[in-house]
Each structure stands twice: as C-alpha cells, then as structure tokens.
Design a protein around this motif. Structure first.
Motif, PDB file in Angstrom:
ATOM      1  N   GLY A 151       0.797  -1.061  -0.146  1.00  0.00           N
ATOM      2  CA  GLY A 151       0.145   0.129   0.100  1.00  0.00           C
ATOM      3  C   GLY A 151       0.849   1.060  -0.033  1.00  0.00           C
ATOM      4  N   VAL A 152       1.628   1.399  -0.990  1.00  0.00           N
ATOM      5  CA  VAL A 152       2.512   2.547  -1.177  1.00  0.00           C
ATOM      6  C   VAL A 152       2.028   3.722  -2.373  1.00  0.00           C
ATOM      7  N   VAL A 153       2.025   4.821  -2.011  1.00  0.00           N
ATOM      8  CA  VAL A 153       2.037   5.698  -2.998  1.00  0.00           C
ATOM      9  C   VAL A 153       2.992   6.827  -2.851  1.00  0.00           C
ATOM     10  N   ILE A 154       3.541   7.078  -4.087  1.00  0.00           N
ATOM     11  CA  ILE A 154       4.533   8.184  -4.371  1.00  0.00           C
ATOM     12  C   ILE A 154       3.886   8.969  -5.506  1.00  0.00           C
ATOM     13  N   SER A 155       3.595  10.242  -5.279  1.00  0.00           N
ATOM     14  CA  SER A 155       2.760  11.292  -6.251  1.00  0.00           C
ATOM     15  C   SER A 155       3.155  12.798  -5.765  1.00  0.00           C
ATOM     16  N   ASN A 156       2.906  13.232  -7.213  1.00  0.00           N
ATOM     17  CA  ASN A 156       3.196  14.615  -7.190  1.00  0.00           C
ATOM     18  C   ASN A 156       4.519  15.359  -6.528  1.00  0.00           C
TER      19      ASN A 156
END
Length: 456
Positions: free
Chosen positions: A189-194
């Motif tokens: 559950g990893v998010v890397i964004s913006n």
C-alpha cells in the motif's frame, strides 16, 4: 531546464501518444489507490526544530517527528507536513499509516556527508551491495515492513545532491554501494505522487519486495552522464502501477528487476503484474523501458502503453546473461513513439557482471512471450538488436504494426531468437518473419483476460 518548461514539453509530447489524457487514472487491474487518504493527525516538521535554511542538518527533526507520529498509527494514521524551505537532512525512516506531504516550494536536500547515510545489510536477493561487496548506504527516505505509506505533495522537490556520490563512484573511492532517494522494502500500500526528484546518488525510486504500489505524476531528473541514476526500479515487487511521469536520467528510465544470479534464484521473489502508462522521457545512456539485467527471480505479466521517448540510447530493452536463471515472460508493450533513438528494440543475452564466482553458468534465463505493437519511430539508427543465447533461444518474440524510420543500412541484427511479425518496416530479421499468430504471441486479448481474472 525549469520545471515549467519540463511540464510544458511533457504535455505537448503526450498529446501525440494515443488518446489517453495526462490526468486519467489507469483502468487496469491495479488496485485503486491515491494520495488523498485522510489523516486525522498532522504535524509540521518545524514543530520538532527543523530549520529550512538549506544549511542546518534536520535529520533529528525528521526522525523525532516520525517517532511522535507513531502513536497515531492505530488512530487513523498521521501526516508530516514539510513547508516551503530548503530542508537539509540525512537518511530517515518511515512508519506505517503515514503521509509525508511537501509544500510546492519545499525542497528536501540530502546531506553531502556520507556518514549521514547509514550503512545497512545487502538485500537477500542480491547477496551483496549492487556495486561493491558488503553493505550499502541506506536511502534518503527509507522504510521496511510498512503498510499504507504516502509520499506526496504539491510538486515539492527531493534533491539527493548526487554529484558528490557520482564523483566518489567514478574515482573508485566508495566503500559501499550508493544510496537511493527512496527505498521501501517488504511494504504494502505505497503511493508516491506529485513530486520532483533530482540528482539521486543511485537509482531514484526503488520499491523492493513490495506490493500494491502506485507511482504517479512524478518528475525525475538527473544529468545524462550521471552514472546509473535509474528513474524507477520495481524490484521483486507485484501489483505496481507507474503512470503519468516525466523522466530524464543517466540510465534506464523505468527498469524492472528481481534479484541477482544465485541469490535471486534462491530468494525466488518475482516481479509481476506491473502496469506502466503515459511515460515521457529521454535516456541518453540507457533505455526508456527495461527489464533486468538482474531478473533471476523472474519477471512476468507486464503491460506498458502510451510511451514517448526521445534522445535515447534504447527504446525498449531486455538484459540478461547465462547465470541469471529466472525468466522474462508475458510482456505486452504498445503505443510507443520514439524520436532520435539509437536502437529501438534491444534484447541482450550477454549482459552484466556477476555478484561473485558462485553463480551457475548453466542457469539460463527463459525469455518468451514478448509482444511489441503499435510502435512508431523517427530518426532511428537501428530498428533492433535481438541477441539470445546459444542453446537457449529466446522464443515468441512478436512484433506487430512497428514502423521505424531507420538511418542504418543494417536495421536488424538477430541471433538465437524465434518469433513472428506482421506490418513491420523495415522488414524484420528472418527468425521473426513467421506469420503473427495469437497462439504464439502474447496479445492484447491475453492482457485483458489477465486483468479480468485479477479483478475478479
């Protein structure tokens, strides 16, 4: 190049790539994830003594803030906000149920003192540091055995100040393998964004032994002569989405890996179910989309589409060698636009060194069911260099609707491969001149069926 110019160029190029919009989310089998998860508890790094002057070392402030937020992990999680400023720091580690959010004018800057980047154990699927025996420097932003982690912002910047590391590497004075900007291990559950990532010491973003990873709307920049500054390297990871990114670095832009020789074979942790969409970039010293050369745990079920590459050494590339073992299979790449690329398609069966003398030279890789379709290229020097391994033919290599404006009089070089092609110009090499058949090629229908199965 100023960020506004980079983004403008990105948008202009994307307009020529398919009909996918820059902001659209993938409708593939990737799980729905995003950076908008609500965190009921928020602190600012300045509350823990951080000073954003670009000079004060803020490692303890980041560490103390995250330690404090650990108490909220079972209360909906927490957010650490990094406001406008230049925040010099050494390596720090994350916790589960955490969001790190950077203001648009926030810059996290990696320390140029190697002692601020601790040395940690090698990955089990590599058996040693990738560059040197022994351990490796911990990434600037690090985490292990985490759940629900978001690293995001209003396009703030993470600057690794990699030039000092590149000099140490080129002068052979390092004792340990260089660090990444972000490495998350055994996490879900990893998010890397913006965000914008610049000047990584080594590979920029490295999820390894992870699942359910979304990397979206990021810009990754490093000079074209910076050594081994890959952009995004999913490694022994599954259910990964990489979307809507601009990448220009000193090596491969996106490269999928799964361990090195006997260590990767023994650890047996493949990379699978990976979606890559709407990528723009240049790789003067590498490839746009690559596989390997460390692929000993296996790579399968990868879909890449709407890719625009320019000023690059390779467009699409698979790298492996005897001793790797493992496999690269069920790969579907479509809707690719290339401009000013030296080799559009590369498959190399004799690539890369070995971690030590204990590898098995008889551990031959399996390369099969690789389909590339709907590819256009202008100012291409060579259409393809496709070289398998004697006694280990790479099979079911399929090309469909591939049209390349090639400047070389020898557009194709092929050996030890088998496959088929249709609507390819210049005409493909003889081993691929069999009729394109769905029974031997990994087609779009296979991809859609696989997505439906995974979504069920």
């Amino acid at each position: 190049m100023k960020r506004s110019a980079v983004l403008l160029e990105t948008l202009m190029i994307l307009a020529t790539v398919g009909q996918s919009s820059w902001a659209a989310l993938s409708t593939s089998s990737c799980k729905e994830m995003g950076s908008s998860t609500y965190r009921p508890h928020t602190v600012t790094v300045t509350e823990f003594g951080a000073v954003g002057d670009g000079v004060t070392l803020n490692t303890k402030a980041f560490q103390n803030a995250i330690f404090y937020l650990h108490s909220f992990a079972d209360k909906g999680g927490a957010q650490l906000f990094v406001p406008a400023g230049k925040w010099l720091t050494g390596s720090f580690s994350l916790i589960s149920h955490l969001t790190i959010s950077l203001d648009k004018d926030a810059v996290i800057i990696g320390s140029m003192d190697s002692s601020d980047w601790p040395v940690i154990d090698p990955l089990p699927s590599y058996g040693r540091g990738r560059e040197l025996p022994g351990g490796r420097h911990q990434s600037l932003i690090h985490g292990s055995n985490l759940t629900d982690v978001i690293i995001t912002g209003g396009n703030g910047t993470i600057n690794g100040q990699g030039s000092v590391w590149w000099d140490w590497f080129n002068n052979h004075i390092l004792n340990y393998t260089r660090p990444h900007l972000i490495e998350l291990i055994y996490s879900t559950g990893v998010v890397i964004s913006n965000l914008t990532f610049i000047n990584s010491p080594f590979w920029a973003i490295h999820p390894v032994y992870c699942s359910q990873v979304l990397i979206q709307n990021v810009t990754i920049l490093a000079p074209p002569d910076s050594p081994n500054t890959d952009g995004i390297d999913p490694d022994s990871s599954s259910n990964v989405c990489i979307e809507d990114c601009y990448i220009s670095t000193g090596d491969d832009l996106i490269v999928i890996k799964s361990g090195w020789d006997e260590y990767g074979i023994s650890y047996a942790h493949p990379s699978s179910n990976i979606s890559i969409r709407r990528i723009v970039g240049e790789a003067k010293s590498g490839a746009g989309i690559a596989f390997g050369s460390e692929m000993s745990g296996g790579i399968s079920d990868v879909e890449a589409e709407d890719i625009s590459l320019f000023n690059s050494l390779y467009g699409i590339r698979i790298k492996t060698s005897p001793g790797r073992g493992g496999y690269v299979q069920y790969i579907h790449i479509s809707n690719v636009v290339l401009n000013n690329v030296n080799i559009a398609i590369g498959i190399t069966g004799q690539y890369g060194e070995h971690p030590d003398e204990n590898f098995d030279p008889n551990a031959l890789p399996i390369i099969k069911m690789i389909t590339l379709e709907d590819i256009k290229g202008t100012n291409i020097k060579h259409a393809g260099t496709l070289e398998g391994i004697q006694g280990d033919n790479f099979s079911s290599i399929c090309l469909f609707n591939v049209h390349l404006n090639v400047t070389s009089s020898s557009p194709w070089q092929c050996s030890y491969i088998q496959g088929s092609s249709n609507l390819v110009s210049p005409e493909s090499c003889e081993p691929l001149r069999n009729p394109y058949q769905t029974s031997v090629c990994y087609t779009a229908n296979h991809v859609r069926t696989q997505n439906l199965v995974q979504a069920a």
